[in-house]
Design an enzyme around this catalytic site. Structure first.
Site, PDB file in Angstrom:
ATOM      1  N   ASP A 256       2.226   2.008   3.370  1.00  0.00           N
ATOM      2  CA  ASP A 256       3.173   1.075   4.018  1.00  0.00           C
ATOM      3  C   ASP A 256       4.607   1.510   3.779  1.00  0.00           C
ATOM      4  OD1 ASP A 256       0.958  -0.625   4.333  1.00  0.00           O
ATOM      5  OD2 ASP A 256       1.460  -1.760   2.516  1.00  0.00           O
TER       6      ASP A 256
ATOM      7  N   HIS B 117       0.882  -1.171   0.000  1.00  0.00           N
ATOM      8  CA  HIS B 117       0.000   0.000   0.000  1.00  0.00           C
ATOM      9  C   HIS B 117       0.918   1.218   0.000  1.00  0.00           C
ATOM     10  CE1 HIS B 117      -2.432  -2.935   2.389  1.00  0.00           C
ATOM     11  NE2 HIS B 117      -3.471  -2.382   1.810  1.00  0.00           N
TER      12      HIS B 117
END
Ligand code: XUL
Ligand code: CO
Length: 436
Positions: free
Chosen positions: A103, A100
Site C-alpha cells: 500500500d 500492507h
C-alpha cells in the site's frame, strides 16, 4: 501541507446535539469511561489500503476515485500519498494507522527493489510518527495481489513462492519493528484453495504451520514486542480459506504449539461471512485466550462477499463492545477501520465523514456497553443461570478423578430430576434495549 483536504479542519467533539456534519457527536477522546479514556479504550486506526490505495473498482468496473498520487513517478506519488495520509490522521485525531507493504510503496522489478521502496517510505513514516505522535497499530505483507501468489503464499505448491514469502515477511516485520508497531498481522487471503482436485491439503497446512513458527521465532530473535495476529476469514479471495474463523485458527495454533504466541485480529465482516456474529468471534477468542485486535467495519447481510462498509449499527456494536469490555479490552490491539467508501463517494470529505461515522458509532457502542456493565443486570442473570455449579457436589463432577460411574450413582441415590427453567431471551433483549 498538501491541498487534498483543503478547507477541512481538525474534527472536534461537539456533543450529541451538534448538527455539524464534520464533528464527533459521541467520540470524545479524553472522556473517561470505566477509568480509561475513550481514546485508550478504542485505539482507532486508519487503514492505508482502503483510504489511500484503493481506486474504487468493482468486478465490473475500474477506478472511480481520482487521487493525485495515482499518477506520475511512483515513488514521488508514494511520498505524496504519505503526506496526505498523515494529514488525514491528524484531521481525525486518529492515534494509529495500519498498512500492507504494497500500500505504501510501489512494487519494484525485484524483491530487493520493492524492499528498498518500502524502506524509503518507512524513513518518511519514522519522521512523521515522531512529529505527529500517530503510531503504527500493525503492519502486514501483501501476499495476495501479485499473480505469483495466485496458488497461495506459504501454502503454495511452488517452494520458491514459499521462500519469497519468507523474505517478504521478514522485511515487513523489520519495518514494522523499526516503526514500533504494536502488532504484526498475517491475513491469509490466498492460504486456501479453489479446488481440492489440484490440492494437497495436508501438505499445505504443514507448510503454513512451519511458516508461522518461523515468523514467531523471528519476532523473538529481533526483539519485537508486539503481538503476532492471524486474521480469520472463511472465503474470498480463495474459495476455501484455512483460517476460516477464530475456532479454526485456535485449532491450527494448538496443533503447531503456537496458541500462547499468536492471537487473532477479528474482522466484523469476516465474522458475518463465516456465519457468525462479531460478538461470537470476540467471545470465542476471549474464551480461548487469543483475543488480539479488531478490524472494524460492517458487512452487507444480503451479499455473500466482503463489503467492508463503515460501521453504522449502534445496537450491534454495543453488544460487541460489551464482550470486548467483559474480556478486559485491548492490550496491544485496537479498532482498525478496515472500511472503505462506496465507489460513488468520490470526494476527499467522504473519507473524513466515513471515519467520523465509524468512530462515533463505536464510541456510542462503548458508552452503552459501559452502562450495561455498570448496571450489572445482564452479568447477574448469566451468573445466576450457572449458580448451581458453585455447589461443591456439582464442582466435584468437573474435578480430576470424577467419572461417569460416580456421577451415575449419585443421580440414582439422590433421585435427581432436573427441571427446565426459562432462558429469558426476550427479557434480556428488552433489557439491552434500555441502553442502546
Ligand atoms: C481482507 C482484509 C485484509 C486484512 C489485512 O478481507 O481484511 O485487508 O485486514 O491484510
Ligand atoms: Co481486515
Amino acid at each position: 501541507m498538501t491541498d487534498f483536504f483543503a478547507g477541512i479542519d481538525r474534527v472536534e467533539y461537539k456533543g450529541p446535539d451538534s448538527d455539524d456534519p464534520l464533528a464527533f457527536r459521541f467520540y470524545d477522546a479524553k472522556r473517561e469511561i470505566m477509568g480509561k479514556t475513550m481514546e485508550d479504550h478504542l485505539r482507532f486506526a486508519v487503514a492505508y489500503w482502503h483510504s489511500f490505495a484503493w481506486p474504487g473498482g468493482d468486478p465490473f468496473g475500474g477506478q472511480t476515485f481520482e487521487r493525485p498520487w495515482f499518477h506520475g513517478d511512483p515513488m514521488e506519488a508514494a511520498k505524496l500519498k504519505a503526506d496526505v495520509a498523515f494529514e488525514m490522521f491528524s484531521i481525525l485525531n486518529a492515534p494509529f494507522f495500519t498498512f500492507h507493504d504494497r500500500d505504501i510503496a510501489p512494487e519494484g522489478d525485484t524483491l530487493q527493489e520493492s524492499n528498498d521502496n518500502v524502506s524509503a517510505i518507512a524513513d518518511i513514516f519514522e519522521r512523521k510518527i515522531e512529529e505527529t505522535g500517530t503510531r503504527l497499530l500493525w503492519g502486514t505483507a501483501n501476499m495476495f495481489t501479485n499473480r505469483r501468489f495466485m496458488a497461495g503464499a506459504s501454502t503454495n505448491p511452488d517452494p520458491e513462492v514459499f521462500a519469497w514469502c519468507a523474505a517478504q515477511v521478514k522485511h515487513c516485520m523489520d519495518v514494522t519493528h523499526r516503526l514500533k508497531g504494536a502488532n504484526y498481522v498475517l491475513w491469509g487471503g490466498r492460504e486456501g484453495y479453489e479446488t481440492l482436485l489440484n490440492t494437497d491439503m495436508g501438505r499445505e497446512l504443514d507448510q503454513m504451520g512451519r511458516f508461522l513458527s518461523m515468523v514467531v521465532d523471528y519476532k523473538h530473535k529481533i526483539g519485537f514486542e508486539g503481538a503476532i495476529l492471524i486474521e480469520p476469514k472463511p472465503q474470498e479471495p480463495s474459495k476455501h480459506q484455512y483460517d476460516y474463523d477464530v475456532a479454526t485458527v485456535f485449532g491450527f495454533l494448538q496443533r503447531f504449539g503456537l496458541e500462547k504466541e499468536v492471537k487473532v485480529n477479528i474482522e466484523t465482516g469476516h465474522s458475518v461471512l463465516a456465519g457468525h456474529t462479531f460478538e461470537h468471534e470476540i467471545e470465542t477468542a476471549n474464551a480461548l485466550g487469543i483475543f488480539g485486535s479488531l478490524d472494524a467495519n460492517r458487512n452487507d447481510y444480503q451479499s455473500g462477499w466482503d463489503t467492508d462498509q463503515f460501521p453504522n449499527n449502534v445496537p450491534e456494536t454495543a453488544v460487541a463492545m460489551y464482550y470486548i469490555l467483559k474480556g478486559g479490552g485491548f492490550t496491544t490491539g485496537g479498532f482498525n477501520f478496515d472500511s472503505k467508501l462506496r465507489r460513488q463517494s468520490l470526494d476527499p470529505v467522504d473519507l473524513i465523514a466515513g471515519h467520523i461515522g465509524g468512530m462515533d458509532v463505536i464510541a456510542r457502542g462503548l458508552i452503552a456497553a459501559a452502562a450495561m456493565i455498570e448496571d450489572g443486570g445482564w452479568a447477574d442473570f448469566v451468573k445466576q443461570r450457572y449458580a448451581g455449579w458453585d455447589k461443591p457436589e456439582n464442582q466435584a463432577m468437573l474435578a480430576d478423578g470424577a467419572d461417569l460411574e460416580t456421577i451415575a450413582a449419585r443421580v440414582h441415590s439422590e433421585g435427581l430430576d432436573p427441571q427446565p427453567v426459562s432462558g429469558q431471551q426476550e427479557r434480556l433483549e428488552n433489557w439491552i434495549n434500555r441502553f442502546v
